[in-house]
Write a protein that holds these residues in place. Structure first.
Motif, PDB file in Angstrom:
ATOM      1  N   VAL A   1       1.057  -1.207  -0.027  1.00  0.00           N
ATOM      2  CA  VAL A   1      -0.080  -0.030  -0.059  1.00  0.00           C
ATOM      3  C   VAL A   1       0.944   1.330   0.006  1.00  0.00           C
ATOM      4  O   VAL A   1       1.539   1.352   0.973  1.00  0.00           O
ATOM      5  N   SER A   2       1.110   1.866  -0.987  1.00  0.00           N
ATOM      6  CA  SER A   2       2.053   2.779  -1.320  1.00  0.00           C
ATOM      7  C   SER A   2       1.598   4.242  -0.926  1.00  0.00           C
ATOM      8  O   SER A   2       0.551   4.717  -1.064  1.00  0.00           O
ATOM      9  N   HIS A   3       2.630   5.047  -0.506  1.00  0.00           N
ATOM     10  CA  HIS A   3       2.622   6.495  -0.116  1.00  0.00           C
ATOM     11  C   HIS A   3       2.553   6.969  -1.659  1.00  0.00           C
ATOM     12  O   HIS A   3       3.098   6.562  -2.622  1.00  0.00           O
ATOM     13  N   PRO A   4       1.330   7.718  -2.118  1.00  0.00           N
ATOM     14  CA  PRO A   4       1.048   7.992  -3.204  1.00  0.00           C
ATOM     15  C   PRO A   4       2.155   8.491  -4.051  1.00  0.00           C
ATOM     16  O   PRO A   4       2.381   8.204  -5.177  1.00  0.00           O
ATOM     17  N   PRO A   5       3.057   9.416  -3.750  1.00  0.00           N
ATOM     18  CA  PRO A   5       4.280   9.892  -4.435  1.00  0.00           C
ATOM     19  C   PRO A   5       5.416   8.773  -4.823  1.00  0.00           C
ATOM     20  O   PRO A   5       6.095   8.975  -5.746  1.00  0.00           O
ATOM     21  N   SER A   6       4.997   7.584  -4.112  1.00  0.00           N
ATOM     22  CA  SER A   6       6.262   6.447  -4.207  1.00  0.00           C
ATOM     23  C   SER A   6       5.560   5.589  -5.300  1.00  0.00           C
ATOM     24  O   SER A   6       6.234   4.474  -5.445  1.00  0.00           O
ATOM     25  N   ALA A   7       4.580   5.464  -5.558  1.00  0.00           N
ATOM     26  CA  ALA A   7       3.727   4.435  -6.433  1.00  0.00           C
ATOM     27  C   ALA A   7       4.477   4.232  -7.762  1.00  0.00           C
ATOM     28  O   ALA A   7       4.577   3.037  -8.080  1.00  0.00           O
ATOM     29  N   GLY A   8       5.123   5.391  -8.472  1.00  0.00           N
ATOM     30  CA  GLY A   8       5.891   5.142  -9.564  1.00  0.00           C
ATOM     31  C   GLY A   8       6.990   4.264  -9.330  1.00  0.00           C
ATOM     32  O   GLY A   8       7.325   3.403 -10.229  1.00  0.00           O
ATOM     33  N   PHE A   9       7.666   4.305  -8.170  1.00  0.00           N
ATOM     34  CA  PHE A   9       8.732   3.454  -7.910  1.00  0.00           C
ATOM     35  C   PHE A   9       8.472   2.260  -7.916  1.00  0.00           C
ATOM     36  O   PHE A   9       9.039   1.397  -8.381  1.00  0.00           O
ATOM     37  N   TYR A  10       7.286   1.778  -7.064  1.00  0.00           N
ATOM     38  CA  TYR A  10       6.873   0.427  -7.145  1.00  0.00           C
ATOM     39  C   TYR A  10       6.524  -0.224  -8.371  1.00  0.00           C
ATOM     40  O   TYR A  10       6.825  -1.218  -8.799  1.00  0.00           O
ATOM     41  N   ARG A  11       5.900   0.558  -9.347  1.00  0.00           N
ATOM     42  CA  ARG A  11       5.436   0.418 -10.787  1.00  0.00           C
ATOM     43  C   ARG A  11       6.839  -0.056 -11.537  1.00  0.00           C
ATOM     44  O   ARG A  11       6.864  -0.750 -12.240  1.00  0.00           O
ATOM     45  N   SER A  12       7.765   0.837 -11.194  1.00  0.00           N
ATOM     46  CA  SER A  12       9.052   0.492 -12.189  1.00  0.00           C
ATOM     47  C   SER A  12       9.876  -0.658 -11.770  1.00  0.00           C
ATOM     48  O   SER A  12      10.830  -1.120 -12.497  1.00  0.00           O
ATOM     49  N   CYS A  13       9.294  -1.235 -10.398  1.00  0.00           N
ATOM     50  CA  CYS A  13       9.972  -2.507  -9.935  1.00  0.00           C
ATOM     51  C   CYS A  13       9.240  -3.514 -10.388  1.00  0.00           C
ATOM     52  O   CYS A  13       9.642  -4.720  -9.987  1.00  0.00           O
ATOM     53  N   GLY A  14       8.039  -3.563 -11.184  1.00  0.00           N
ATOM     54  CA  GLY A  14       7.264  -4.486 -11.767  1.00  0.00           C
ATOM     55  C   GLY A  14       5.938  -4.583 -11.015  1.00  0.00           C
ATOM     56  O   GLY A  14       5.284  -5.630 -11.480  1.00  0.00           O
ATOM     57  N   PHE A  15       5.646  -3.990 -10.058  1.00  0.00           N
ATOM     58  CA  PHE A  15       4.328  -3.988  -9.341  1.00  0.00           C
ATOM     59  C   PHE A  15       3.351  -3.334 -10.252  1.00  0.00           C
ATOM     60  O   PHE A  15       3.573  -2.649 -11.055  1.00  0.00           O
ATOM     61  N   ARG A  16       2.056  -3.943  -9.956  1.00  0.00           N
ATOM     62  CA  ARG A  16       1.150  -3.460 -11.018  1.00  0.00           C
ATOM     63  C   ARG A  16      -0.238  -3.079 -10.035  1.00  0.00           C
ATOM     64  O   ARG A  16      -0.151  -3.620  -8.866  1.00  0.00           O
ATOM     65  N   ASP A  17      -0.830  -2.076 -10.227  1.00  0.00           N
ATOM     66  CA  ASP A  17      -2.080  -1.520  -9.625  1.00  0.00           C
ATOM     67  C   ASP A  17      -3.260  -2.652  -9.372  1.00  0.00           C
ATOM     68  O   ASP A  17      -3.351  -3.395 -10.413  1.00  0.00           O
ATOM     69  N   ALA A  18      -3.677  -2.814  -8.015  1.00  0.00           N
ATOM     70  CA  ALA A  18      -4.408  -3.807  -7.790  1.00  0.00           C
ATOM     71  C   ALA A  18      -5.583  -3.193  -7.192  1.00  0.00           C
ATOM     72  O   ALA A  18      -6.793  -3.864  -7.242  1.00  0.00           O
ATOM     73  N   GLY A  19      -5.817  -2.087  -6.758  1.00  0.00           N
ATOM     74  CA  GLY A  19      -6.975  -1.142  -6.197  1.00  0.00           C
ATOM     75  C   GLY A  19      -6.321  -0.003  -5.387  1.00  0.00           C
ATOM     76  O   GLY A  19      -5.400   0.457  -5.524  1.00  0.00           O
ATOM     77  N   ILE A  20      -7.368   0.619  -4.826  1.00  0.00           N
ATOM     78  CA  ILE A  20      -7.001   1.807  -3.968  1.00  0.00           C
ATOM     79  C   ILE A  20      -7.641   1.374  -2.513  1.00  0.00           C
ATOM     80  O   ILE A  20      -8.799   0.917  -2.339  1.00  0.00           O
ATOM     81  N   ILE A  21      -6.772   1.895  -1.645  1.00  0.00           N
ATOM     82  CA  ILE A  21      -7.327   2.058  -0.166  1.00  0.00           C
ATOM     83  C   ILE A  21      -7.674   3.351   0.064  1.00  0.00           C
ATOM     84  O   ILE A  21      -7.071   4.423  -0.102  1.00  0.00           O
ATOM     85  N   GLU A  22      -8.811   3.279   0.664  1.00  0.00           N
ATOM     86  CA  GLU A  22      -9.590   4.669   0.864  1.00  0.00           C
ATOM     87  C   GLU A  22      -9.173   5.262   2.213  1.00  0.00           C
ATOM     88  O   GLU A  22      -8.416   4.608   3.030  1.00  0.00           O
ATOM     89  N   PRO A  23      -9.270   6.576   2.231  1.00  0.00           N
ATOM     90  CA  PRO A  23      -8.788   7.276   3.682  1.00  0.00           C
ATOM     91  C   PRO A  23      -9.349   6.482   4.806  1.00  0.00           C
ATOM     92  O   PRO A  23     -10.551   6.230   4.848  1.00  0.00           O
ATOM     93  N   TYR A  24      -8.595   6.567   5.873  1.00  0.00           N
ATOM     94  CA  TYR A  24      -9.226   6.083   7.242  1.00  0.00           C
ATOM     95  C   TYR A  24      -8.439   6.609   8.150  1.00  0.00           C
ATOM     96  O   TYR A  24      -7.307   6.942   8.020  1.00  0.00           O
TER      97      TYR A  24
END
Length: 157
Positions: free
Chosen positions: A119-142
């Motif tokens: 569950v990525s810090h929003p500005p870090s999501a691009g890093f994970y995608r560049s490492c091969g991760f793919r989007d699976a969903g969104i965790i809503e605020p809580y």
């Protein structure tokens, strides 16, 4: 003459927990509104006893970053979750995050895992995608986290 950064990745020690906590709490990636997410985070002996915690050190023993893996985490049997992935502010942009992710993947494989979640810090999501991760969903605020966060997965097979 080239300046080659030497990085060694190894298990975290109890003696490093204070420095790991400081890295999380002072990270420039969590400035402004994001600070609330890490302000009270603590990496202590109990945490590193429960979760695979790997640290990256430089040539002179300096702490460059760390990554942690929760097993179980999100998902089912054979899946783990990247909980923390931090690179020291002054060490960013030098490939350390990718080295730590490669190390975490290898450690996960040794544990017999076939998938990682984050569950990525929003500005870090691009890093994970560049490492091969793919989007699976969104965790809503809580709770104290007032923004949505991307949930990403990486198949290790």
């Amino acid at each position: 003459m080239t300046n080659t950064l030497q990085v060694e990745i190894a298990p975290a020690t109890i003696a490093e927990t204070q420095a790991l906590t400081a890295m999380v709490r002072t990270s420039s990636a969590y400035s402004g509104d994001y600070r609330v997410m890490v302000a009270n985070q603590t990496i202590d002996a109990a945490y590193i006893g429960r979760h695979l915690t790997r640290v990256a050190h430089g040539s002179y023993g300096e702490l460059l970053g760390f990554a942690t893996l929760q097993v179980p985490g999100r998902g089912g049997p054979g899946e783990g979750e990247v909980d923390f992935m931090f690179v020291a502010d002054d060490a960013q942009g030098r490939g350390i995050g990718r080295l730590m992710m490669d190390d975490l993947r290898a450690e996960a494989a040794k544990l017999g895992l076939h998938r990682l979640h984050v569950v990525s810090h929003p500005p870090s999501a691009g890093f994970y995608r560049s490492c091969g991760f793919r989007d699976a969903g969104i965790i809503e605020p809580y709770g104290r986290i007032g923004w949505s966060r991307p949930h990403l997965i990486l198949d290790l097979g």
